[in-house]
Design an enzyme around this catalytic site. Structure first.
Site, PDB file in Angstrom:
ATOM      1  N   ASP A  92     -54.634  25.766  -6.976  1.00 22.57           N
ATOM      2  CA  ASP A  92     -54.002  25.887  -7.862  1.00 22.57           C
ATOM      3  C   ASP A  92     -53.701  27.273  -8.912  1.00 22.57           C
ATOM      4  O   ASP A  92     -54.755  27.200  -8.942  1.00 22.57           O
ATOM      5  CB  ASP A  92     -53.610  24.483  -8.601  1.00 22.57           C
ATOM      6  CG  ASP A  92     -52.292  24.389  -9.281  1.00 22.57           C
ATOM      7  OD1 ASP A  92     -51.290  24.943  -9.243  1.00 22.57           O
ATOM      8  OD2 ASP A  92     -52.266  23.637 -10.487  1.00 22.57           O
ATOM      9  N   ASP A 269     -50.504  16.277  -3.705  1.00 20.43           N
ATOM     10  CA  ASP A 269     -51.552  16.465  -3.969  1.00 20.43           C
ATOM     11  C   ASP A 269     -51.828  14.869  -4.829  1.00 20.43           C
ATOM     12  O   ASP A 269     -50.706  15.142  -6.017  1.00 20.43           O
ATOM     13  CB  ASP A 269     -52.368  17.539  -4.598  1.00 20.43           C
ATOM     14  CG  ASP A 269     -51.837  18.676  -6.011  1.00 20.43           C
ATOM     15  OD1 ASP A 269     -50.295  18.295  -5.609  1.00 20.43           O
ATOM     16  OD2 ASP A 269     -52.294  17.968  -6.736  1.00 20.43           O
ATOM     17  N   CYS A 307     -58.496  -1.560   5.829  1.00 21.34           N
ATOM     18  CA  CYS A 307     -58.962  -0.590   5.807  1.00 21.34           C
ATOM     19  C   CYS A 307     -60.054  -0.506   6.484  1.00 21.34           C
ATOM     20  O   CYS A 307     -61.338  -0.834   6.425  1.00 21.34           O
ATOM     21  CB  CYS A 307     -59.550  -0.486   3.393  1.00 21.34           C
ATOM     22  SG  CYS A 307     -60.183   1.863   3.679  1.00 21.34           S
ATOM     23  N   CYS A 309     -62.448   2.539   5.510  1.00 21.99           N
ATOM     24  CA  CYS A 309     -63.285   3.460   5.272  1.00 21.99           C
ATOM     25  C   CYS A 309     -64.281   2.548   5.029  1.00 21.99           C
ATOM     26  O   CYS A 309     -65.017   1.817   5.036  1.00 21.99           O
ATOM     27  CB  CYS A 309     -62.541   3.413   3.344  1.00 21.99           C
ATOM     28  SG  CYS A 309     -62.886   2.663   2.369  1.00 21.99           S
ATOM     29  N   CYS A 312     -64.818   0.019   1.905  1.00 16.83           N
ATOM     30  CA  CYS A 312     -64.233  -1.612   2.373  1.00 16.83           C
ATOM     31  C   CYS A 312     -65.064  -2.168   4.374  1.00 16.83           C
ATOM     32  O   CYS A 312     -65.223  -3.678   4.451  1.00 16.83           O
ATOM     33  CB  CYS A 312     -62.508  -1.526   3.269  1.00 16.83           C
ATOM     34  SG  CYS A 312     -62.093  -1.634   1.531  1.00 16.83           S
ATOM     35  N   HIS A 338     -62.634   5.023  -0.951  1.00 16.54           N
ATOM     36  CA  HIS A 338     -61.947   4.542  -0.608  1.00 16.54           C
ATOM     37  C   HIS A 338     -60.300   4.911  -0.925  1.00 16.54           C
ATOM     38  O   HIS A 338     -59.388   4.473   0.118  1.00 16.54           O
ATOM     39  CB  HIS A 338     -61.528   2.747  -1.375  1.00 16.54           C
ATOM     40  CG  HIS A 338     -60.767   2.090  -1.357  1.00 16.54           C
ATOM     41  ND1 HIS A 338     -60.084   1.491   0.125  1.00 16.54           N
ATOM     42  CD2 HIS A 338     -59.617   1.780  -1.637  1.00 16.54           C
ATOM     43  CE1 HIS A 338     -59.299   0.542   0.501  1.00 16.54           C
ATOM     44  NE2 HIS A 338     -58.792   0.166  -1.217  1.00 16.54           N
TER      45      HIS A 338
END
Length: 378
Positions: A92, A269, A307, A309, A312, A338
């Site tokens: 940015d 984003d 999920c 991840c 999880c 997560h």
RNA sequence: GGCGGAAUGGCCGAGUGGUCAAUGGCAACAGACUGUAAAUCUGUCGACGGGAGUCUACCAUGGUUCGAACCCAUGUUCCGCCA
């Protein structure tokens, strides 16, 4: 070395699936990009980012200019090697800090006279300053230096930001073309205009006329209603070039991402997954959970059974709630991980659905399941 | 045994005659967070009530006073120091 192509499009909504070729790899869109302002996605290791399939991350020109400074990063050969991240990076421009650090500065057409939020020292941000810093950073995608105005803003204020953003886009492009290596880096333009249709259209026209390799929509998700955001996206959807990637800056919130994709956005984003993660709020397929809540004290189930991840797959809500209540760093890490995976996966699943031709159903199912009465209600 | 000090809301701790249901901090509980000045911020936090308000409260009992968490007496407990 930069190319974008749409490989599938939803005939009903116009949602796109695409590929964005960059010097550090191909990005499959739609994509969610984790924010790593200070050359670090807070609480997350680069290897974890790879594990959750983060395809590209952000860095911030203003923050990295102040610390560690361009010399230190140049000494490491750029941001990729400095932070050991070999996938694409988008930087940015510092434009958002024109908005978020507004109290510390004075804006003119020349640039932004600003005081460092770290030590109060003075610096001048300008399109040229931003391009040169982003060249040092060596990001795959650099952003034009723009003016993101606050919400609400009068038409007059918003118009001034649009005019200045165009002026600065011209200077950004000119400086970029003469000094930056277009084989290693490309530049995106940014459309402003607050929630005013005429200004959005005018900004889009002025910015797209300059021929950037991609276009961002800035100045949204700054406090306006969800309806207003969606409306602006609808207005722009008709005028943004079809063959260029479209990036909705600062979004975000799961439903906003879905609705954004449905309005032709390819890139997103947001700090929300990591900031909320550090603050113990998680997003799951049924909505949002405040994991400090006592109601989770004895729940022996994962945050989200759908999920994939690490959090999880391995921990109960009971344990995670304990970490949250005690302020343990591990809680921030596991929640951030997560939330990032959850958000990245939204884009992945949307992409699959677009390619499979059932995006409208995917969107409908997601919205039906995702209940969040407490959220920034539309 | 003697002398001195202290007892305040879940905890720590201010307050030393009225503006005190009682400053702060912690804990607890709830909420917020959208291109990161954020591991941050906000709210609630004696009981009942929607509220106005009512009641019960600053170790205990008694007293002084128009009025006491605050002054006095006695008791209880705790902490020092001396024997």
């Amino acid at each position: 070395m930069f190319e974008f192509k749409v490989i599938a499009q939803c005939p009903v909504t116009g949602a796109r699936a695409g590929e964005l070729i960059t010097p550090h790899g191909i990005i499959h869109t739609p994509v969610f990009m984790p924010v790593g302002t200070l050359a670090s996605v807070k609480a997350i290791q680069p290897r974890e980012l790879e594990e959750i399939n983060a395809q590209i991350i952000l860095g911030n020109t203003y923050h990295l200019y102040l610390r560690p400074g361009s010399e230190v990063i140049a000494n490491s050969g750029g941001l990729h090697s400095f932070m050991n991240w070999n996938r694409p990076i988008l930087t940015d421009s510092g434009g958002f800090q024109v908005f978020s650090l507004a109290k510390l500065q004075k804006i003119t057409d020349e640039g932004v006279l600003c005081r460092s939020h770290i030590d109060g020292s003075q610096l001048t941000m300008s399109p040229e300053w931003s391009m040169r810093m982003q060249r040092v950073l060596g990001s795959d995608i650099a952003m034009c230096f723009d003016q993101c105005c606050e919400f609400p803003a009068t038409h007059e204020k918003a118009e001034e930001a649009v005019r200045r953003t165009t002026l600065w886009a011209e200077r950004s492009l000119k400086c970029f073309n003469s000094e930056n290596d277009s084989e290693r880096q490309t530049l995106f333009g940014i459309v402003q205009g607050s929630v005013y249709d005429d200004l959005r259209l005018r900004s889009a026209e002025e910015i797209t006329a300059m021929g950037f390799k991609g276009y961002a929509i800035g100045g949204l998700s700054v406090g306006e209603s969800h309806e207003a955001m969606y409306h602006s996206l609808d207005v722009l959807n008709g005028v943004m070039p079809e063959d260029k990637p479209r990036y909705l800056m600062g979004v975000g919130y799961p439903l906003n991402i879905i609705e954004g994709i449905a309005r032709g956005i390819d890139m997103f984003d947001c700090v929300m997954p990591t900031r909320n993660g550090r603050n113990a709020t998680v997003f799951v397929s049924t909505g949002r959970l405040n994991m400090r809540g006592k109601s989770h004290a004895n729940e022996l189930i994962p945050l989200d059974s759908d999920c994939d991840c690490y959090t999880c797959r391995n921990f109960t809500r009971s344990y995670l709630r304990h970490l949250a209540v005690c302020g343990e760093i591990l809680g921030s890490e596991l929640f951030s991980l997560h939330n990032l995976r959850f958000t990245i996966r939204i884009a992945e699943l949307a992409r699959q659905a677009i390619i499979a031709g059932n995006f409208p159903k995917f969107m409908e199912d997601f919205k039906e399941k995702f209940n969040d009465d407490n959220s920034i209600s539309s």
